[in-house]
Write a protein that holds these residues in place. Structure first.
Motif, PDB file in Angstrom:
ATOM      1  N   LYS A 826      40.496 -39.297-113.842  1.00  0.00           N
ATOM      2  CA  LYS A 826      40.288 -37.848-114.002  1.00  0.00           C
ATOM      3  C   LYS A 826      41.234 -36.943-114.591  1.00  0.00           C
ATOM      4  CE  LYS A 826      37.279 -34.408-113.584  1.00  0.00           C
ATOM      5  NZ  LYS A 826      35.916 -33.423-112.338  1.00  0.00           N
ATOM      6  N   LYS A 827      42.747 -37.320-113.099  1.00  0.00           N
ATOM      7  CA  LYS A 827      43.927 -37.163-113.007  1.00  0.00           C
ATOM      8  C   LYS A 827      44.681 -37.278-113.810  1.00  0.00           C
ATOM      9  CE  LYS A 827      44.033 -35.632-108.239  1.00  0.00           C
ATOM     10  NZ  LYS A 827      44.311 -36.398-106.851  1.00  0.00           N
ATOM     11  N   LEU A 830      43.961 -35.524-117.062  1.00  0.00           N
ATOM     12  CA  LEU A 830      43.997 -34.089-117.410  1.00  0.00           C
ATOM     13  C   LEU A 830      46.146 -34.682-117.213  1.00  0.00           C
ATOM     14  CD1 LEU A 830      42.685 -32.605-114.717  1.00  0.00           C
ATOM     15  CD2 LEU A 830      42.524 -32.561-117.407  1.00  0.00           C
ATOM     16  N   ASP A 831      46.896 -35.989-116.701  1.00  0.00           N
ATOM     17  CA  ASP A 831      47.998 -35.938-116.988  1.00  0.00           C
ATOM     18  C   ASP A 831      48.602 -36.306-118.689  1.00  0.00           C
ATOM     19  OD1 ASP A 831      49.057 -35.021-114.507  1.00  0.00           O
ATOM     20  OD2 ASP A 831      49.084 -37.170-113.566  1.00  0.00           O
ATOM     21  N   TYR A 860      38.464 -36.353-120.825  1.00  0.00           N
ATOM     22  CA  TYR A 860      38.766 -35.823-120.952  1.00  0.00           C
ATOM     23  C   TYR A 860      40.190 -35.245-120.905  1.00  0.00           C
ATOM     24  CZ  TYR A 860      35.940 -34.156-116.929  1.00  0.00           C
ATOM     25  OH  TYR A 860      34.602 -34.012-116.051  1.00  0.00           O
TER      26      TYR A 860
ATOM     27  N   ARG B  38      44.529 -26.472-114.807  1.00  0.00           N
ATOM     28  CA  ARG B  38      44.953 -27.366-114.179  1.00  0.00           C
ATOM     29  C   ARG B  38      46.427 -26.795-112.617  1.00  0.00           C
ATOM     30  NH1 ARG B  38      47.036 -32.945-114.550  1.00  0.00           N
ATOM     31  NH2 ARG B  38      46.364 -33.656-112.406  1.00  0.00           N
ATOM     32  N   GLY B  91      33.921 -37.503-107.820  1.00  0.00           N
ATOM     33  CA  GLY B  91      34.903 -37.224-108.529  1.00  0.00           C
ATOM     34  C   GLY B  91      35.567 -36.147-109.314  1.00  0.00           C
ATOM     35  N   MET B  93      38.606 -33.114-108.096  1.00  0.00           N
ATOM     36  CA  MET B  93      40.507 -33.156-107.308  1.00  0.00           C
ATOM     37  C   MET B  93      39.939 -31.777-106.511  1.00  0.00           C
ATOM     38  SD  MET B  93      41.864 -33.478-111.532  1.00  0.00           S
ATOM     39  CE  MET B  93      43.174 -33.343-110.930  1.00  0.00           C
ATOM     40  N   THR B  99      39.398 -29.231-115.018  1.00  0.00           N
ATOM     41  CA  THR B  99      37.577 -29.957-115.561  1.00  0.00           C
ATOM     42  C   THR B  99      36.693 -28.458-115.719  1.00  0.00           C
ATOM     43  OG1 THR B  99      36.871 -31.177-114.198  1.00  0.00           O
ATOM     44  CG2 THR B  99      38.839 -31.789-115.716  1.00  0.00           C
TER      45      THR B  99
END
Lengths: 1245, 161
Positions: A826-827, A830-831, A860, B38, B91, B93, B99
């Motif tokens: 997920k990270k 997003l990056d 994502y 973010r 999962g 963050m 998200t």
């Protein structure tokens, strides 16, 4: 209607609600809005009208109301007047001519006259003349249908409306219009009488104005004119005839309206003069009163306040009504009296309305007793009817035609009471339907049903079948009636039809024989024409409820389904230095804005008035100046702008493609590399892009390999980085190379790659580090990363454990691990998204690979996910073929880079949840690193502020992207929908497919955030709640039966199909990855594809005929009827084709006709057909040709070419086929009938 | 001893108030689109654990010092925080997930929660303050006060008389 006399309040109320739907299906939308609009917010609507002259024609009547209120706005009012002026003149003509053909029109006219325009036709000479004229004109509009409105379109401002194409009268009226024009403009009053009298010449009734009193007989005559009256009126009239009692009229509000309307027509026909006089009197009375309340000078007098008063008035009127039927003269008098009352209580508009109701006295009384809401509904209903008359004459006509008077009547009846008094012709079929005998058979049938198992085709034997067949006749009947009526415009039937109650437990054949189409929003015909294609933009409710409370009552999800980047064959592209947008909400100008004058337009989302820029005044298409409303932006709801540099944060990026390939032992064993490299080689030149296109490759096993493809090298250079904990780029510059400059090297590499790792012993997979490397490589530019993965990542960052317990695959209780195991992907996504990089995942694994975690990298970053379970290039050729086809499409399809999408909606609505693959960057901004034509989105909305002051809501999707050619473009879709205030209208406008798709999305969310069983319960509850809410509103006498409106009749079936999907099923062995992939598909597939996955189409193909075939590109494509998804439909003697989206199955029965096997499959007999057949041979026989043309037609309709499986009855693959037969019982799930019983049980609780 | 407990609680309460205000500001920034999801979430997630600690310490202290009322008052809030923290899906963050924060009105929920917590901390702050003063008065004997200089002048006055 059989129970009319007995009909109590509830009935009356119900009927009142119903009428709008039935009678005014198409027109109702515009009409109600208008009325509402004018009464409440005249300001807003009128501008819209200005924009759409066409729309005006219909709404004009409404407008007229509006003007009274709207008068404050000079500009708008002027426009409105202009528009209407044409109409007005017409009315005057009508008055003189006095022959108002259609009852409906008549009604409208009458309503207007009474309620709104007190002025008698006689008075018309000055302002009053306009009124009557308007009335007549309204009628004419209805009759004439769309053409007229269009004509008006051209000259919004000046042009008289040409509405009365049908009626000679109308034509006469035109000349007058000019004069009226002046009149109208001068007096705000003019507005009210918007209705267009395009009464057919033949119609004697033209003068409808007075119209309060109608003789039933006359009405009937009118009814005889099929096209003219709205369906509702007819049925009612018919009913009246049958009963011949006024009481009946009273019972059904609809009937009232209609009757009242009709009566005016009669009166007019008989004595124009007398009527006129009467009308004048009445009007006069009204005006005086009206003046006090509203603008004195104006005839329109629409009382701005739409009070519920009508009922009270109506009561008075009721008595009057009875009289009118007897004597026209008396009626007029009554009317005259009534108006003042009306005025006092409600306002002119209502007065008109009231009169109608009065005729239908019972309803009004009931309404008075009822809540305000109900009263409002009644009003709306009346409005609707009027609107229908004024606006969309075609629809009502069609309604009549299609359904015959009977249907409306039936619906009425059914709603109010189970008994029906349909029209003769139609009545028969209807009767069959209600006849439950078949239904009784149903339960018994059911077992046999399932037993039938693999297609023993014992259908005929069952009694139920006979019932069935009768049912089948049903559509035929419709067609018949439609053909008979002939005249009607076809569209409309849906609306009235959509409310016809269907007894689900007794109607076995609810699946239509033709594919279900999206319902058409109930808008005026011109708005309809302009509206966005449902393939791009659909709403679950095509009638938006006015308040959140109403939405809650309906228990239906409200949301949009989008397919914004779909491949379009025709798309207006606009190059313009200034893109005209609203200054406050940044909405792009669209067909639904209103031009206040030549220089200003009003935003349809936030209602801000904006200036029209100078450049916009010039229309490059037709090279004319001063007609901003003819610009393509305003003529198309889907347009694409070439954006200027204002829309760029950086220069448009080049197309950049990076392929990340798994080359571990597992991957080499599966043999996908050959296919990928081969496809790439073939499509290298077709990759979308320009001269700047760049491409790169990374492979990985336990290490990461880069390929230096710098121009000038003699051969590709492989660089291995084994430090996977701290990945770095060995040569940052030469890993992504220009496609054209290094094409030879790239080809060398692709040719060498499949064989480079043949003997690898490396079993580990360092996917995480490879992705990190890919991110580093891509971050300067952005672009697309395609990841091919064949196993669970086992090294470095992002390594995953196997979480699946094979013993739990068929568990009925808890399904775990639907969510990701780590936030690494997920990270990373997003990056990537932040650097405009999308990651597409191709998972080709034979074992559990934790797709739930891996999918995050695509979810994502706006990528897409492909999954090929148990992929092997030789052992599983169909998967290999699928990969090949998918890759071809994937590599060559359109692509948009660094995209953002914003969805705006009319003030009062707010979007609270998004579904799809993207990252929500801020409240309404979706960040899409890439956009592809196969991506669908869904959003859920709530109503935050009441929409009471608007009749239309709009939604606009703007997708800003960089094309592969380096152009910055904005694709804008705008959808316009009506607002309704009654629950019945909300149900009438349900788009069941959209609702199902939205529910599927919501259920996926629920099963990940909560649990699968929760999601399943929620799905079932969705059906239970909506159906029980509907049965409460319909106040149906058959409490024990499971009743759904036609618009929702497929709802339980689709929900059952959803419950049997891989994503949501329990009890059947389902691999976790399969389940997760099915969920991913629900989230990102566009509606049309998703519907095929949820509910595949089944056809019988062994006896294809050319009957009903369509012609596509000089080929004849047979159109076999859809079969329901039940083994009951399969027969051993037949061959069936199932279109399940990404797969097409052809199932061949054991004793299938040898001719079919010979002619189509090319084998001598059934036994010689191989078990795994994936192609149809090209044989030169008629059958083969038909089958192939049908198949290719199916395939051509979708972007991903599906894989074909020919399945023999005894082959093991048949379980794949039979799992799609959702109406049958499985070990773990209900059959359709059992499901219905379950739902019914829940409702009764 | 009592006073020390409350002084510490007071400081802790202050910190939590500031933290709540920071949460509210950051969330409203996100609402107004000044920052993207973010960065907002990474900012907030950083402070989730400190906040949690601050929340948990007070009830523990109160339990040890046998202040039942304040302990019970803080217990549900602390429990809720711990629950929230533990229940974050693997999962995600953190408590704030970029998200999902824009979905299903999560942003509004977070905002509401932050507001309620702010109110709660303010309430607690004044309670600690009051308790602290009370404890100080009770704790200190006259002599101690004299030593501390609190009663210095009055003592002098008395002696003069």
């Amino acid at each position: 209607m059989s129970a009319p006399a007995g009909a109590p309040h509830p009935h009356a109320a119900a009927s009142a609600r119903i009428p709008p739907r039935l009678g005014a299906p198409a027109p109702a939308g515009p009409g109600p809005r208008y009325q509402n609009g004018p009464a409440q917010n005249q300001m807003q609507f009128p501008p819209g009208y200005g924009l759409h002259p066409q729309g005006y024609g219909v709404p004009s009547g409404l407008y007229s109301q509006g003007p009274g209120k709207s008068t404050p706005l000079p500009l708008e009012s002027q426009y409105g007047t202009d528009y209407y002026s044409g109409h007005y003149t017409v009315p005057t003509q009508n008055v003189t001519l006095a022959p108002g053909p259609s009852t409906m029109n008549m009604q409208l006219g009458s309503q207007q006259v009474y309620g709104r325009g007190p002025l008698a036709p006689q008075t018309v000479g000055s302002t009053p003349g306009s009124f009557p004229g308007s009335v007549a004109s309204s009628a004419s509009h209805l009759h004439t249908g769309r053409p007229q409105p269009y004509s008006s379109f051209d000259n919004h401002y000046n042009s008289p409306v040409i509405p009365s194409a049908n009626s000679s009268i109308a034509s006469q009226g035109f000349p007058l219009t000019s004069g009226h024009y002046a009149m109208s403009t001068a007096s705000g009053a003019v507005y009210p009488s918007v209705s267009y009298p395009s009464v057919p010449a033949g119609d004697p009734y033209g003068q409808v104005f007075t119209s309060q009193s109608t003789s039933v007989i006359t009405q009937f005559k009118e009814n005889s004119f099929p096209g003219q009256n709205t369906a509702i009126s007819h049925p009612q009239q018919q009913q009246q005839q049958q009963q011949q009692q006024q009481q009946q009229q009273q019972q059904s509000p609809m009937g009232y309206n209609t009757s009242s309307w009709a009566t005016p027509g009669l009166q007019s026909t008989q004595d124009n003069l007398t009527q006129n006089h009467i009308g004048s009197l009445a009007t006069v009375g009204n005006p005086s009163s009206a003046d006090s309340s509203s603008c004195p000078g104006k005839q329109n007098i629409q009382l701005p306040k739409t009070s519920s008063a009508p009922p009270t008035v109506s009561s008075g009127s009721v008595s009057a009504r009875k009289q009118p039927t007897t004597d026209q003269a008396t009626n007029p008098v009554v009317s005259g009296i009534q108006p003042p009352e009306l005025l006092l209580q409600e306002g002119m508009q209502y007065g008109g309305y009231v009169n109608n109701q009065a005729s239908s006295a019972p309803t009004p009384s009931s309404s008075t007793s009822d809540d305000e809401e109900e009263e409002e509904e009644d009003e709306e209903a009346a409005i609707d009817s009027s609107s229908t008359t004024s606006s969309a004459s075609p629809v009502p006509n069609s309604f009549d035609v299609l359904e015959g008077g009977t249907y409306p009547g039936e619906t009425m009846d059914t709603l109010s009471s189970s008994t029906s008094s349909p029209a003769p012709a139609l009545s028969v079929p209807q009767a069959t339907k209600p006849a439950k005998p078949f239904g009784y058979g149903y339960p018994t049938l059911q077992p046999g049903y399932q037993n039938v198992g693999l297609g023993s085709g014992t259908q005929p034997s069952n009694p139920a079948y006979s019932g069935f067949q009768q049912y089948a006749q049903y559509p035929g009947m419709n067609q018949l009636s439609s053909s008979l009526s002939g005249l009607s415009l076809q569209h409309s039937s849906q609306q009235p039809e959509s409310l016809r109650p269907v007894n689900l437990t007794q109607d076995r054949n609810i699946l239509p024989v033709t594919p279900v189409l999206a319902p058409v929003p109930n808008l005026s015909s011109d708005l309809k024409k302009l509206n966005c294609n449902p393939h791009s933009f659909r709403c679950t409710l095509t009638n938006i409820p006015q308040t959140q409370a109403l939405l809650n009552k309906a228990k239906l999800p409200l949301g949009l389904l989008l397919h914004p980047f779909r491949d379009l064959t025709q798309l207006p592209v606009i190059t313009s230095s200034t893109i005209v947008r609203c200054r406050s909400c940044r909405t792009y100008i669209n067909p639904f804005v209103s031009f206040i004058d030549q220089r200003r337009w009003k935003c349809n989302l936030c209602y801000r008035v904006n200036d029209v820029p100078e450049e916009f005044m010039y229309n490059p298409l037709i090279r004319s100046y001063g007609e901003p409303h003819k610009r393509p932006e305003v003529q198309n709801s889907t347009v694409e702008f070439i954006a200027s540099s204002d829309y760029m944060l950086r220069p448009p990026q080049p197309a950049v493609y990076l392929f990340v390939l798994d080359v571990s032992h597992n991957a080499v064993e599966a043999g996908y590399l050959t296919i990928v490299c081969q496809s790439l080689l073939e499509n290298l030149d077709k990759l979308p892009g320009d001269s700047r296109t760049r491409i790169g490759f990374i492979t990985f096993d336990s290490t990461v390999h880069f390929y230096n493809l710098q121009e000038g090298l003699s051969q590709p250079q492989m660089l291995i980085v084994s430090d996977i904990d701290d990945i770095f780029l060995p040569t940052p510059d030469s890993l992504l190379v220009n496609l054209h400059e290094s094409k030879e090297l790239i080809k060398d590499l692709l040719n060498a790659l499949p064989n480079m790792f043949t003997y690898t012993r490396e079993t580990h997979s360092a996917l995480g580090p490879a992705l990190q490397a890919a991110f580093k490589l891509m971050s300067p530019t952005g672009g697309r990363v395609s990841v091919f993965q064949t196993q669970l990542p086992s090294l470095g960052a992002g390594l995953l454990q196997s979480r699946e317990d094979p013993n739990q695959r068929s568990s009925t209780k808890v399904v775990q691990h639907l969510g990701p195991a780590t936030d690494f992907y997920k990270k990373l996504a997003l990056d990537c998204s932040g650097q405009q990089t999308a990651v597409d995942l191709f998972l080709l694994s034979s074992q559990y690979s934790d797709l739930a975690s891996l999918a995050c990298m695509s979810k994502y970053s706006a990528g897409c996910i492909y999954y090929y379970p148990s992929f092997h290039h030789t052992h599983n050729p169909s998967q290999a073929e699928k990969l090949q086809k998918d890759l071809k499409r994937y590599l060559t399809r359109k692509i948009g880079f660094e995209a953002v999408m914003r969805i705006r909606c009319t003030k009062g609505l707010s979007i609270h949840t998004f579904h799809g693959n993207f990252f929500v960057r801020s409240t309404d901004l979706l960040s899409l690193a890439n956009i592809n034509p196969d991506a669908g989105f869904a959003v859920q909305m709530s109503i935050e502020e009441n929409l009471t002051d608007t009749s239309l809501v709009c939604f606009q999707t703007a997708l800003l992207y960089t094309s592969s050619k380096g152009e910055r473009r904005i694709r804008v879709h705008t959808l316009c929908l009506p607002v309704v205030s009654s629950l019945a209208d909300v149900y009438a406008g349900v788009d069941v497919q959209a609702a199902i798709c939205l529910l599927a999305n919501m259920a996926v969310d629920r099963s990940i955030s909560s649990s699968l069983s929760d999601a399943r319960d929620a799905l079932v509850n969705a059906v239970v709640d909506s159906l029980s809410a509907y049965s409460q509103t319909s106040s149906n006498s058959q409490q024990s039966a499971l009743i759904a409106p036609t618009s929702l009749k497929l709802f339980p079936l689709y929900v059952l199909a959803l419950l049997k999907q891989k994503a949501f099923r329990t009890g059947t062995s389902t691999r976790l990855d399969d389940r997760v992939f099915a969920m991913c598909q629900m989230k990102c597939q566009p509606l049309i594809h998703l519907m095929k996955i949820i509910h595949p189409n089944l056809y019988r193909i062994d006896k294809l005929t050319d009957e009903g075939a369509i012609h596509v590109n000089d080929r004849i494509v047979p159109q076999p009827p859809l079969q329901k998804l039940s083994a009951e439909k399969l027969t051993r003697e037949g061959a069936f084709l199932m279109d399940a989206g990404s797969v097409i199955y052809i199932w061949i029965g054991k004793s299938c006709d040898n001719n079919f096997i010979k002619d189509v499959l090319g084998y001598p007999d059934y036994a010689s057909v191989p078990p795994k057949l994936t192609h149809l041979p090209e044989l030169d026989t008629l059958y083969s040709e038909r089958t192939r043309s049908f198949l290719s037609w199916l395939i051509d309709n979708r972007p991903l070419s599906p894989v074909l499986h020919v399945i023999k009855d005894e082959s093991p693959a048949k379980t794949d086929f039979f799992q799609h037969l959702v109406e049958d019982r499985t070990e773990a799930a209900f059959s359709y009938y059992e499901f219905l019983l379950h739902v019914q049980q829940q409702i009764c609780k | 001893m009592e006073a020390v407990v409350f002084i510490f609680s007071l400081i802790d309460g202050c910190a939590l108030i500031f933290l709540s205000v920071y949460f509210i500001i950051t969330l409203s920034d996100l609402e107004c689109d000044y920052i993207n999801a973010r960065s907002c979430c990474s900012k907030l997630n950083k402070w989730v654990v400190p906040k949690l600690t601050g929340h948990t310490i007070v009830p523990i202290l109160m339990l040890i010092s046998l202040h039942w009322f304040i302990f019970l008052l803080n217990l549900p809030v602390a429990t809720w925080n711990i629950y929230q923290f533990i229940m974050v899906p693997s999962g995600n963050m953190g408590v704030f997930d970029p998200t999902e924060i824009h979905n299903q009105g999560q942003l509004k929920t977070h905002m509401k929660e932050a507001m309620i917590k702010l109110g709660f901390h303010l309430l607690c702050f004044f309670m600690y303050l009051y308790s602290m003063i009370l404890a100080l008065i009770n704790d200190l004997t006259w002599k101690e006060m004299l030593k501390l200089g609190v009663l210095h002048y009055s003592e002098q006055l008395r002696s003069q008389k």
